[in-house]
Design a protein around this motif. Structure first.
Motif, mmCIF file in Angstrom:
data_model
loop_
_atom_site.group_PDB
_atom_site.id
_atom_site.type_symbol
_atom_site.label_atom_id
_atom_site.label_comp_id
_atom_site.label_asym_id
_atom_site.label_seq_id
_atom_site.Cartn_x
_atom_site.Cartn_y
_atom_site.Cartn_z
ATOM 1 N N GLY A 78 0.810 -1.205 0.000
ATOM 2 C CA GLY A 78 0.000 0.000 0.000
ATOM 3 C C GLY A 78 0.849 1.263 0.000
ATOM 4 O O GLY A 78 2.049 1.234 0.303
ATOM 5 N N TYR A 79 0.210 2.396 -0.309
ATOM 6 C CA TYR A 79 0.895 3.685 -0.426
ATOM 7 C C TYR A 79 1.663 4.018 0.856
ATOM 8 O O TYR A 79 2.849 4.357 0.807
ATOM 9 N N ARG A 80 0.965 3.935 1.991
ATOM 10 C CA ARG A 80 1.601 4.277 3.270
ATOM 11 C C ARG A 80 2.629 3.238 3.687
ATOM 12 O O ARG A 80 3.648 3.571 4.319
ATOM 13 N N THR A 81 2.387 1.974 3.339
ATOM 14 C CA THR A 81 3.348 0.933 3.685
ATOM 15 C C THR A 81 4.684 1.177 3.003
ATOM 16 O O THR A 81 5.747 1.030 3.621
ATOM 17 N N TRP A 82 4.643 1.567 1.714
ATOM 18 C CA TRP A 82 5.898 1.879 1.022
ATOM 19 C C TRP A 82 6.632 3.012 1.737
ATOM 20 O O TRP A 82 7.857 2.955 1.899
ATOM 21 N N GLN A 83 5.885 4.002 2.195
ATOM 22 C CA GLN A 83 6.524 5.143 2.869
ATOM 23 C C GLN A 83 7.074 4.761 4.241
ATOM 24 O O GLN A 83 8.241 5.013 4.552
ATOM 25 N N ASN A 84 6.222 4.153 5.064
ATOM 26 C CA ASN A 84 6.562 3.937 6.470
ATOM 27 C C ASN A 84 7.484 2.737 6.691
ATOM 28 O O ASN A 84 8.347 2.766 7.578
ATOM 29 N N VAL A 90 5.556 6.355 -3.846
ATOM 30 C CA VAL A 90 4.909 6.100 -5.132
ATOM 31 C C VAL A 90 5.095 7.323 -6.018
ATOM 32 O O VAL A 90 4.841 8.459 -5.596
ATOM 33 N N ARG A 91 5.571 7.094 -7.242
ATOM 34 C CA ARG A 91 5.796 8.203 -8.169
ATOM 35 C C ARG A 91 4.475 8.853 -8.572
ATOM 36 O O ARG A 91 3.450 8.181 -8.710
ATOM 37 N N GLU A 92 4.522 10.159 -8.760
ATOM 38 C CA GLU A 92 3.335 10.909 -9.139
ATOM 39 C C GLU A 92 2.796 10.399 -10.476
ATOM 40 O O GLU A 92 3.542 10.153 -11.419
ATOM 41 N N GLY A 93 1.478 10.221 -10.531
ATOM 42 C CA GLY A 93 0.837 9.800 -11.769
ATOM 43 C C GLY A 93 0.684 8.303 -11.937
ATOM 44 O O GLY A 93 0.068 7.840 -12.907
ATOM 45 N N PHE A 146 0.531 -0.740 -4.849
ATOM 46 C CA PHE A 146 1.445 -0.332 -5.913
ATOM 47 C C PHE A 146 2.621 -1.290 -5.960
ATOM 48 O O PHE A 146 3.097 -1.761 -4.927
ATOM 49 N N ASP A 147 3.095 -1.570 -7.177
ATOM 50 C CA ASP A 147 4.265 -2.426 -7.343
ATOM 51 C C ASP A 147 5.533 -1.629 -7.068
ATOM 52 O O ASP A 147 5.557 -0.398 -7.213
ATOM 53 N N VAL A 148 6.598 -2.332 -6.686
ATOM 54 C CA VAL A 148 7.876 -1.664 -6.406
ATOM 55 C C VAL A 148 8.352 -0.858 -7.615
ATOM 56 O O VAL A 148 9.006 0.189 -7.458
ATOM 57 N N SER A 149 8.026 -1.305 -8.829
ATOM 58 C CA SER A 149 8.441 -0.584 -10.040
ATOM 59 C C SER A 149 7.755 0.769 -10.167
ATOM 60 O O SER A 149 8.193 1.610 -10.955
ATOM 61 N N GLN A 150 6.705 0.995 -9.380
ATOM 62 C CA GLN A 150 5.985 2.272 -9.402
ATOM 63 C C GLN A 150 6.474 3.205 -8.308
ATOM 64 O O GLN A 150 5.919 4.284 -8.123
#
Length: 311
Positions: A78-84, A90-93, A146-150
C-alpha cells in the motif's frame, strides 16, 4: 559462501565416463547443499528475509487481480506501507492496482455480522454485548496497492542469484540442443515478456513438445542456466502438477542448472540463494534425488556437447 568452479570439467570418452560424471555430480550436489546452508546463515539473506516478512502474502484471488492489472508486478504494498516500512514513495501519476482487502470488525457469535449489520438482520443473539464480541472477518473492501516498479527511494535488498561467466558458445549450443532433447524453445525480449518476474517458463502441451520460453538479458551466463533450468522442467516434470511437489520440482530444476552450468565453467553459486529463498524441503533433499538430477544433467550435457562437436 562457497563459489562454484569456473573451470570447465572434462571427462574422457572411456567406459568409465558415466561413472566419473555421476560421482562428480554427487560431489557437486554436496557442495550445493553446503552453499545453501551458508546462504541461509548469511547477513545478506537475513536482511532479505526481514524485508520479505513485511510484505503481505496475498490470496490467490488477489494475486490474479494484481497480474491482470500489472503483469510485470513482483512486489506490491500500500501507499503508506511503502513510505513507512521501506522509505520509498509512489511516483506521481502512477495508477493503483486494486485488490480486495479484508474488513476485520467485532463479529456476532451467532450470525457472524458486524454490530451494524447484526442490528439490521433477523439474528436474535443477545447473550453478550457487541463490545464483548471477538473480532473476525466480516467482509472485503477495494484497496489500492502499488508495485515496487511504481516507487522510488531506498533500494530493497536483492539476492545475487545470477550465474556468471562466459557463455558465448554455450547459449547457441543449448538452443540447438533443444531439438535433440525434444523441447521447443523461444528467447523472448524483455519488452514482449508476459510472465512477470519469472526468468523462464516451461509449458507442457498434450501431444506435442514442451515449450520453453526464456526472457532475454545481457548476462548470457544467467540466460544459459535459465535455459537449463527450464529444460530440466521439460524433461522431468511433465504431468506433475501437485502443490506438494512444487518445491521439489524447483530443487531439481535449479540443481540441474547448477550442475550443467558448472560443468561448462560458469559460476553458478547464485543457485544457493535461489534455493534458500524456496520454502519447504531441506537442501539435503537434493541428495535424495541424486539419480534424477544426475541423469537429467548428463542428458543435457551430452546433447549440448553433441551439437557443439558437429559445428
Amino acid at each position: 559462501m562457497a563459489t562454484s568452479s569456473s573451470t570447465r570439467e572434462t571427462f574422457g570418452d572411456s567406459d568409465t565416463r558415466h561413472d566419473e560424471m555421476h560421482s562428480t555430480i554427487e560431489a557437486w550436489l554436496g557442495d550445493l547443499v553446503e552453499e545453501v546452508d551458508d546462504a541461509v546463515s548469511s547477513e545478506q539473506f537475513k536482511e532479505w528475509l526481514d524485508v520479505q516478512s513485511r510484505f503481505h502474502d496475498y490470496s490467490h484471488r488477489n494475486t490474479l487481480l494484481i497480474k491482470l492489472q500489472c503483469p510485470h508486478a513482483t512486489t506490491v504494498a500500500g501507499y503508506r506501507t511503502w513510505q513507512n516500512e521501506f522509505d520509498r514513495h509512489v511516483r506521481e501519476g502512477e495508477k493503483a492496482i486494486w485488490i480486495w482487502a479484508p474488513i476485520i470488525a467485532k463479529q456476532c457469535p451467532e450470525c457472524g455480522n458486524s454490530p451494524s449489520y447484526h442490528e439490521r438482520s433477523d439474528c436474535e443473539y443477545d447473550d453478550t454485548e457487541p463490545d464483548e464480541w471477538d473480532k473476525g472477518l466480516v467482509g472485503f473492501r477495494p484497496a489500492p496497492v502499488f508495485d515496487v516498479s511504481q516507487t522510488e527511494g531506498e533500494p530493497l535488498p536483492e539476492l545475487e542469484t545470477e550465474a556468471l561467466g562466459n557463455a558465448n558458445e554455450l547459449v547457441p549450443g543449448l538452443l540447438e540442443a533443444a531439438s535433440v532433447l525434444e523441447v521447443e524453445v523461444e528467447i523472448v525480449s524483455s519488452r514482449e515478456w508476459s510472465h512477470g518476474s519469472a526468468k523462464g517458463v516451461c509449458q507442457y502441451r498434450v501431444g506435442i513438445q514442451p515449450l520453453v520460453e526464456v526472457r532475454d538479458r545481457e548476462n548470457e551466463a544467467d540466460l544459459a542456466v535459465t535455459l537449463v533450468h527450464e529444460y530440466a522442467h521439460a524433461l522431468l516434470h511433465g504431468g506433475i502438477d501437485t502443490e506438494d511437489e512444487r518445491t521439489k520440482r524447483e530443487l531439481e530444476a535449479e540443481a540441474v542448472g547448477y550442475i550443467v552450468g558448472r560443468y561448462f565453467g560458469l559460476d553458478t553459486s547464485g543457485s544457493a540463494f535461489y534455493l534458500a529463498a524456496w520454502e519447504g524441503d531441506e537442501p539435503e533433499t537434493l541428495l535424495d534425488r541424486l539419480e534424477r538430477i544426475s541423469s537429467t544433467s548428463q542428458e543435457i550435457i551430452d546433447a549440448v556437447e553433441e551439437v557443439m562437436s558437429n559445428e
